[in-house]
Scaffold this motif. Sequence first.
Motif, short mmCIF file in Angstrom:
data_model
loop_
_atom_site.label_atom_id
_atom_site.label_comp_id
_atom_site.label_asym_id
_atom_site.label_seq_id
_atom_site.Cartn_x
_atom_site.Cartn_y
_atom_site.Cartn_z
N ASP A 1 0.85 -1.19 0.00
CA ASP A 1 0.00 0.00 0.00
C ASP A 1 0.88 1.24 0.00
O ASP A 1 2.09 1.17 0.27
N ASN A 2 0.30 2.40 -0.32
CA ASN A 2 1.04 3.64 -0.17
C ASN A 2 1.32 3.90 1.31
O ASN A 2 0.61 3.42 2.19
N GLY A 3 2.33 4.71 1.56
CA GLY A 3 2.74 4.96 2.94
C GLY A 3 1.98 6.11 3.57
O GLY A 3 1.05 6.68 3.01
N PHE A 4 2.39 6.45 4.80
CA PHE A 4 1.79 7.56 5.52
C PHE A 4 2.87 8.30 6.29
O PHE A 4 3.98 7.81 6.50
N LEU A 5 2.52 9.51 6.70
CA LEU A 5 3.42 10.38 7.46
C LEU A 5 2.64 10.99 8.60
O LEU A 5 1.50 11.43 8.41
N SER A 6 3.25 11.03 9.79
CA SER A 6 2.56 11.58 10.94
C SER A 6 3.52 12.39 11.81
O SER A 6 4.14 11.86 12.72
N PRO A 7 3.65 13.68 11.52
CA PRO A 7 4.49 14.52 12.38
C PRO A 7 3.72 14.99 13.61
O PRO A 7 2.52 15.27 13.52
N PRO A 8 4.35 15.08 14.77
CA PRO A 8 3.64 15.60 15.95
C PRO A 8 3.42 17.11 15.81
O PRO A 8 4.32 17.83 15.38
N LEU A 9 2.22 17.57 16.14
CA LEU A 9 1.91 18.98 15.96
C LEU A 9 2.16 19.80 17.22
O LEU A 9 2.74 20.86 17.17
N LYS A 10 1.71 19.33 18.35
CA LYS A 10 1.71 20.17 19.54
C LYS A 10 2.79 19.80 20.55
O LYS A 10 2.96 20.48 21.53
N GLN A 11 3.48 18.70 20.32
CA GLN A 11 4.52 18.29 21.24
C GLN A 11 5.73 17.87 20.45
O GLN A 11 5.64 17.41 19.32
N TYR A 12 6.87 18.03 21.08
CA TYR A 12 8.10 17.67 20.40
C TYR A 12 8.27 16.16 20.35
O TYR A 12 7.85 15.44 21.22
N GLY A 13 8.94 15.68 19.32
CA GLY A 13 9.14 14.25 19.14
C GLY A 13 9.40 13.93 17.69
O GLY A 13 9.33 14.79 16.81
N ALA A 14 9.72 12.70 17.41
CA ALA A 14 10.04 12.28 16.05
C ALA A 14 8.77 12.00 15.26
O ALA A 14 7.73 11.64 15.81
N SER A 15 8.88 12.16 13.94
CA SER A 15 7.77 11.81 13.06
C SER A 15 7.63 10.30 12.97
O SER A 15 8.57 9.55 13.18
N VAL A 16 6.42 9.88 12.64
CA VAL A 16 6.14 8.46 12.38
C VAL A 16 5.78 8.35 10.91
O VAL A 16 4.96 9.12 10.41
N SER A 17 6.42 7.41 10.19
CA SER A 17 6.14 7.31 8.76
C SER A 17 6.27 5.86 8.32
O SER A 17 6.91 5.03 8.97
N SER A 18 5.65 5.59 7.19
CA SER A 18 5.74 4.28 6.55
C SER A 18 5.74 4.51 5.05
O SER A 18 4.87 5.22 4.54
N GLY A 19 6.73 3.94 4.36
CA GLY A 19 6.84 4.18 2.94
C GLY A 19 6.59 2.93 2.11
O GLY A 19 6.40 1.83 2.62
N MET A 20 6.59 3.12 0.80
CA MET A 20 6.39 2.01 -0.12
C MET A 20 7.67 1.19 -0.20
O MET A 20 8.77 1.75 -0.32
N THR A 21 7.55 -0.11 -0.13
CA THR A 21 8.73 -0.98 -0.08
C THR A 21 9.18 -1.50 -1.44
O THR A 21 10.30 -1.99 -1.56
N GLU A 22 8.32 -1.44 -2.44
CA GLU A 22 8.66 -1.98 -3.76
C GLU A 22 8.36 -0.94 -4.83
O GLU A 22 7.37 -0.22 -4.77
N MET A 23 9.29 -0.86 -5.81
CA MET A 23 9.04 -0.04 -7.00
C MET A 23 10.16 -0.32 -8.00
O MET A 23 11.35 -0.32 -7.62
N PRO A 24 9.86 -0.57 -9.26
CA PRO A 24 10.91 -0.83 -10.25
C PRO A 24 11.87 0.37 -10.36
O PRO A 24 11.43 1.52 -10.39
N GLU A 25 13.16 0.09 -10.44
CA GLU A 25 14.15 1.17 -10.47
C GLU A 25 14.01 2.05 -11.69
O GLU A 25 14.29 3.25 -11.65
N ASP A 26 13.55 1.48 -12.80
CA ASP A 26 13.44 2.25 -14.04
C ASP A 26 12.01 2.74 -14.30
O ASP A 26 11.69 3.13 -15.44
#
Length: 969
Positions: free
Chosen positions: A416-441
Amino acid sequence: MDPRLPYALGALAGMVRADAANEAASGSPDGTVSDALRSALTVADQLRRGPGGVHAIRSGQWSVPAGSARDRLLCAVPIGIAMSTIDPEALAETVWIACGCTNRNEFQSAALLAAAVSLRINNWNRSIITTLCDAVDLVSAMKPRGESQEGPDVLTATRRALNVQANSHSPLVRVRTRTTVLMEKLADVSPSHRIIPLAFFQVLYLWAKELPPVCREGSGDPALYDAVSAALAGVCDTRTTLRDLDVIPVEGVSHVDVLGIADQLLVLSAPTPLEWIRRAAGLAPDRPPRSGPSSFEEPDSDLLNRYAPFESESAPTPLGAARGNAPAGRVVVMSELLLRFDRQSEDDTAPTENEWATREDVHLALPFTAMCAARAMGVEVISLSPIGQGPRASIIAEALARAGIVDAGPRVEGCDNGFLSPPLKQYGASVSSGMTEMPEDAWDEAIRTLGPSDVLYVDGGIVSQAVLAACEHALAHLPDHVRVILDASQGHVRQHSLPNDNVLIMVGYDSAESLCRSVSYERPSGDCTKNPRHGADKVQREFHQNTLVRGQTHESYLARAAGEEYSSDRVATRFPAPTVTSTDLRGALHTSMGVLAAGFALGCSLERSIVLANCAGALASTMPGAASCPTREEIEAAANALKERGDDYMRRRDRIYGALAGVAVADAVALPVRGMSPEEITKLYDGRDQLVNASSSHPTMPGAPAGRITQITREVLAATSRLLGEAPSEPADEARAEDGDWLAGSRYVLRAIPVGLVTLTADPEVFADAVWRACGSDDLTSQEFQAAALIAAAVSLGLDWKFDWNSNEKSLLGAACEVVATLPPRGIPTPGANVLAETRRAIGLVTTFAKDTFERLRHQVGTSADPMQSVPAACAVSIQFSDRFSAFQSVALGGESGIISAIAGSVIGALYGVTTFSAHNLAAIEKVSHPDLAPLADRLTDLRLGDLTSANATGEASADALEARADEE
């Protein structure tokens, strides 16, 4: 000794050693010399001993060496040593005959090698890239010899190679990736014609160990390539070549007297200064500029800020009037579209399955906003984002279809496509998930087919490694005629294949510093976050690409790429934005990016495209939702209005807005900490620069949301309304709890701030009357009047003050004190300290006791609302901080620090403009308290520049005189 001898020796020694190494590797007996080297030595011998020297070659008194034309390429090395380039045609004729050339490409290869060796020997103090480019220019001017062949010739291929190298100055670029780009640029060149272009490229990377294997394999003749590149390396880097060369074994094995041959050949060549060569070639004494304007400039621009030394074979369609009737291009977006959900706390978990379609805090990542903005401008937008399988992929595909964006991304099965979740009101690291497969060309073909009017939008923060790999692979095929907008909004760029030319980096003011630190291994030279002008210059210096940094209030700063006639003390150009009341900044930067890309696709000039982008971002910030975008008509109308107002109006409006913003931000920062000790304030605001909610135990406004203003700001707003002839707005019910006399005499100082915004100090009587009327009390004491007049004078002078980075605030306040000292006395005389004397003493405390200033101000000046304390303290804290005034730091003074910080903020805002203050904080204030500062600034600017037009020249002259006097003191 002839100073040229080490360079001649280096050329011969490098060639002989490389040939010996290749023969030994092939298993030949010791002392074997290749046919190519044998031909070169034969030419060298005839040059040294034949009758008539080099003239014998042209008179037919000797024979061409045996061997193929390929073998005879190395003959150009001794010719380059023995002949100068003062007579280019003599050199050309010698190369043609001695090297036995049979076609144009053979001649160009040999002539380029001979010219490079000769130029380097006779002009060894010039840079290598200059020498190689001069060689190309010299051979290009020679009379063509030999029949041309199909495909690009050697000169064309060499220009491509040098352009690729010159386009590789960014710290992001790796040698291996640029070599991949080079081989793509030479894909249509016959391998037999690549030796010289690849050798010219390699000699500029003598330190790169991974480069030779790639180039020699692409040359079609690795052994010959080694000898040619070694000869060039020897003449360009003599210390390394001669240090590593053991001359005796070479002579013993190959029986070549390298030193003797080099010395005797050099005798034939008289030293030829470069000026002679230019004169003989019919050129001006100074080398004509090889660069030109970048593709973002008008074609007739005199800015030589293109990195490539030679014109591209396929240039982008011109911008501006020179574009003619060329059709509009497309905006092609190279990104990985993610779903984004905005967490309100660290404990929020990512939605699952169908929750992605129902959660209110979910929207598409911001590159989608850029696509929508470009689409709103009427251009075709193509998304290359890969689409997977699953609930997130379905949402993304449907969103693209609704927005009218062409979905040309590859379909990737199994993820599936990934997601991104940055914290808005408190400090901390973002949470993300990306696509694991894609043809190089997967993106290669789409990039190859981009047209000269198309604009490529590249997301610099691609998350998934698979998608990033496809991006890098495709960028190696990027045509020279494509303009690129590089989105660096996340504070880093992960691509390593982009050139310097035809690329414009765009970044927000709050990410410029992190972007620079992501590539700099040196100690940071200062945080540029608070100054977008500095941010633009800093990013440009680090990345060597045109850079556009968007400021806090939607204006932007352009730092152009450095070029031959673009001095090192260049200043970033500021482009204004319309006055708006921003309430939702999400997506505003990417709206600007999308409209900027669309402007280029439509053929608008650089300046027009940037103003359109600023207007789009500003208008988008007044609309709810991350993907909200104004219409093209609204954007163009706003841009036209800016043009009518002019630069002077926008500069004054920016500073007037800054003075109002300085009051409001300082007030909103101070409200939550009212009643706290300095230690508690410091602990709460340590490292923060965003507004916070008031606690439930707040003494007057429990639970007040971040951005609530108090009577401090309302006093300034009411005085402003009266000055404009408008009815002051009534405070909200929850604000009435604050009504009282806690402002004391400082209310008069706050009322005087709008006076400074519209009144010049040139006429003391007029200025004093304006301050007196604004205070609105016949019971005013002389100290209260003096304090009010001092801040009004500082604000008024600040609007016209010219920058002096050494002591700007101190000089300004000194000049304001001088103005007030000349005013006619007003107010009731009362015992007490003189405000001007106390202000000078407070400023002295800052200068003398920088480390414990707050403690000394508390005990030696005071922090009450009495203007004899609040005004000197405000003047002191306005110059306290090395990185400019910050209300989050100044409130730690304690006492009535809200009043003190607001007064200081008005002076700093008038001096530096609204970009000093965070757009996020201003948006929060507008959303919660609705002070409408931006349109108020417009009306005040109209009053200052309209009703007072005739007095402005006098006022500016007076400000200049005061500034000069303050500098002398």
